[in-house]
Design an enzyme around this catalytic site. Sequence first.
Site, PDB file in Angstrom:
ATOM      1  N   ARG A   8       1.026  -1.172   0.023  1.00 18.51           N
ATOM      2  CA  ARG A   8      -0.035   0.100   0.013  1.00 18.51           C
ATOM      3  C   ARG A   8       0.819   1.228   0.080  1.00 18.51           C
ATOM      4  O   ARG A   8       1.968   1.328   0.260  1.00 18.51           O
ATOM      5  CB  ARG A   8      -0.979   0.220   1.005  1.00 18.51           C
ATOM      6  CG  ARG A   8      -0.154   0.203   2.706  1.00 18.51           C
ATOM      7  CD  ARG A   8      -1.124   0.704   3.688  1.00 18.51           C
ATOM      8  NE  ARG A   8      -0.636   0.866   4.873  1.00 18.51           N
ATOM      9  CZ  ARG A   8       0.201   1.748   5.459  1.00 18.51           C
ATOM     10  NH1 ARG A   8       0.494   2.713   4.615  1.00 18.51           N
ATOM     11  NH2 ARG A   8       0.772   1.589   6.602  1.00 18.51           N
ATOM     12  N   HIS A  13       6.369  -6.358  12.898  1.00 17.01           N
ATOM     13  CA  HIS A  13       7.092  -5.361  13.853  1.00 17.01           C
ATOM     14  C   HIS A  13       8.313  -5.631  14.381  1.00 17.01           C
ATOM     15  O   HIS A  13       8.761  -5.147  15.363  1.00 17.01           O
ATOM     16  CB  HIS A  13       5.995  -4.945  14.911  1.00 17.01           C
ATOM     17  CG  HIS A  13       6.247  -3.294  15.106  1.00 17.01           C
ATOM     18  ND1 HIS A  13       6.426  -2.631  16.515  1.00 17.01           N
ATOM     19  CD2 HIS A  13       5.988  -2.383  14.269  1.00 17.01           C
ATOM     20  CE1 HIS A  13       6.624  -1.384  16.204  1.00 17.01           C
ATOM     21  NE2 HIS A  13       6.308  -1.251  14.875  1.00 17.01           N
ATOM     22  N   ASP A  16      15.065   7.675  17.822  1.00 25.80           N
ATOM     23  CA  ASP A  16      14.846   6.241  18.152  1.00 25.80           C
ATOM     24  C   ASP A  16      16.313   5.964  19.150  1.00 25.80           C
ATOM     25  O   ASP A  16      17.018   6.708  19.343  1.00 25.80           O
ATOM     26  CB  ASP A  16      14.858   5.473  16.726  1.00 25.80           C
ATOM     27  CG  ASP A  16      13.940   4.315  17.036  1.00 25.80           C
ATOM     28  OD1 ASP A  16      14.074   3.427  18.101  1.00 25.80           O
ATOM     29  OD2 ASP A  16      12.918   4.051  16.539  1.00 25.80           O
ATOM     30  N   HIS A  52      10.403   8.338  18.438  1.00 27.76           N
ATOM     31  CA  HIS A  52      10.000   7.070  18.144  1.00 27.76           C
ATOM     32  C   HIS A  52      10.641   6.121  19.170  1.00 27.76           C
ATOM     33  O   HIS A  52      10.642   4.746  18.791  1.00 27.76           O
ATOM     34  CB  HIS A  52      10.407   6.831  16.797  1.00 27.76           C
ATOM     35  CG  HIS A  52       9.598   5.549  16.211  1.00 27.76           C
ATOM     36  ND1 HIS A  52      10.284   4.261  15.842  1.00 27.76           N
ATOM     37  CD2 HIS A  52       8.203   5.372  15.707  1.00 27.76           C
ATOM     38  CE1 HIS A  52       9.415   3.444  15.463  1.00 27.76           C
ATOM     39  NE2 HIS A  52       8.114   4.003  15.351  1.00 27.76           N
ATOM     40  N   LYS A  79      11.575   3.638  22.039  1.00 32.52           N
ATOM     41  CA  LYS A  79      10.694   2.715  22.939  1.00 32.52           C
ATOM     42  C   LYS A  79      11.650   1.823  23.867  1.00 32.52           C
ATOM     43  O   LYS A  79      12.968   1.871  23.579  1.00 32.52           O
ATOM     44  CB  LYS A  79       9.987   1.490  21.976  1.00 32.52           C
ATOM     45  CG  LYS A  79       9.301   1.880  21.073  1.00 32.52           C
ATOM     46  CD  LYS A  79       9.978   1.869  19.562  1.00 32.52           C
ATOM     47  CE  LYS A  79       9.189   2.463  18.654  1.00 32.52           C
ATOM     48  NZ  LYS A  79       8.183   1.318  18.143  1.00 32.52           N
ATOM     49  N   ILE A 133      -6.445  -0.555  19.165  1.00 34.16           N
ATOM     50  CA  ILE A 133      -6.001  -0.984  17.833  1.00 34.16           C
ATOM     51  C   ILE A 133      -4.988  -0.113  17.461  1.00 34.16           C
ATOM     52  O   ILE A 133      -4.368  -0.332  16.381  1.00 34.16           O
ATOM     53  CB  ILE A 133      -7.040  -1.320  16.741  1.00 34.16           C
ATOM     54  CG1 ILE A 133      -7.958  -0.208  16.446  1.00 34.16           C
ATOM     55  CG2 ILE A 133      -7.921  -2.396  17.263  1.00 34.16           C
ATOM     56  CD1 ILE A 133      -8.850   0.060  15.199  1.00 34.16           C
TER      57      ILE A 133
END
Length: 447
Positions: free
Chosen positions: A90, A133, A164, A353, A355, A446
């Site tokens: 996509r 992911h 990141d 971003h 984590k 979601i």
Amino acid sequence: MPSFFKRSLLPKLRGFPLTPDALEVLSGADAYRRCLLEKIAQATRRIYIVALYLQQDEAGQEIYDALHAAKAARPALDIVVVVDWLRAQRGLIGAGKQPGNSAWYQSMTHSHSTEVPVYGVPVQTRELFGVLHLKGFVIDDTVLYSGASLNNVYLHKFDKYRFDRYHLIHSQPLADSMQHLVEHGLVASKAVNRLDLPNPPTTRSLRNDIGDLRSRLKHATYDTTTGQLPNGHLSVSPLLGVGKNNPLNRVILELIASAQHQLTICTPYFNLPLPVTREINRALARGVKVDIIVGDKTANDFYIPPSEPFKVIAALPYLYEISLRRFAKRHQRDIDHGQLNLHLWHDGDNTYHLKGMWVDQRYTLLTGNNINPRAFRLDLENALLIDDPQGHWLEPRRTELAQIFQHTTRIERYQDLQTLLDYPEAVGKFLRRVSRVRIERLLYRIL
């Protein structure tokens, strides 16, 4: 460890031994891009790239060209690129109908005499309900681990960057384990097909194979049989998880539960799963100092300035801020006492971003897991847990945290965060409509 963890995983995790100089923290996105290109050019045996996507832009082209050049220079080099099957087919969200990156992969294979296969992994039949992911690049005996995907902003190709974490780990057993999972747990599946060749099968035709792959992934683990149980030395343990109550989720919860003095959490999308919130509340109750670092809503990668036309996707940063404000309001007393510190990251037009987790002076979790309901239930996630019981790796750890805190501001009061009344008119109108029809809770699960 609290008694409600009847089958605690932390004491049973096998890890691969490390020396402190085998672990390197890269300074930023630009250093990450330069390191990746350098490692690709120097590779002699294998290159396994696993990312959510490899984007058709200048940085993506640079990486793809480097892979083809490495293959041309050393034809025996084993190169595999793995991306999410649905994401690759996509276009960008909000950019209208586009052919997706798969068309670019096919043109690259057609125009080169060398082959760099790109495999698409379908974690679900619809992207909304789960994506690949996983993170981590295996290059010879080195693992380059980051939450970043591959495009201009993640690799700081031009003026803007998406902040990141970036780690280089020199460990042949770890590299072998991560390659083995990709080769035997993903690429070998009938559901996984090449995207760089013409006429890939349709997702509909793969439905049964996709279901079989997801079922097997729920029980899959990294091979750590050559590793060691915790023995008081520096080590790294690879973790895998998809679906409810998976081992990675359980380790995240156990890490929070194990904190006695200090817990630091990074997430780009503040929408904590209920079990995580409960463990944080318990940590605060037993006196643990908790720091949570999130991006300001304007540093969210979905943020669209109010001066631009409204798109539904632009409401996401505001939903995350609403969630953060509610959390801050419930914990204002802990904030006042300095026990809970909520930090907003903001650096110009750049985005955030990050984590991961830091627990006391012992554990450091590297992960692409956003620590949100989607990561805990839908996506295929992984992580590397660094266990440093003797404190041999504390200085690089402190340096990384100092760099992360550099562009943060502490929230002193929950009222410092905006409310629906302060939001742009189009955003406020959409969020009020969402609230009226009671789908806000579904969105949080979601997104």
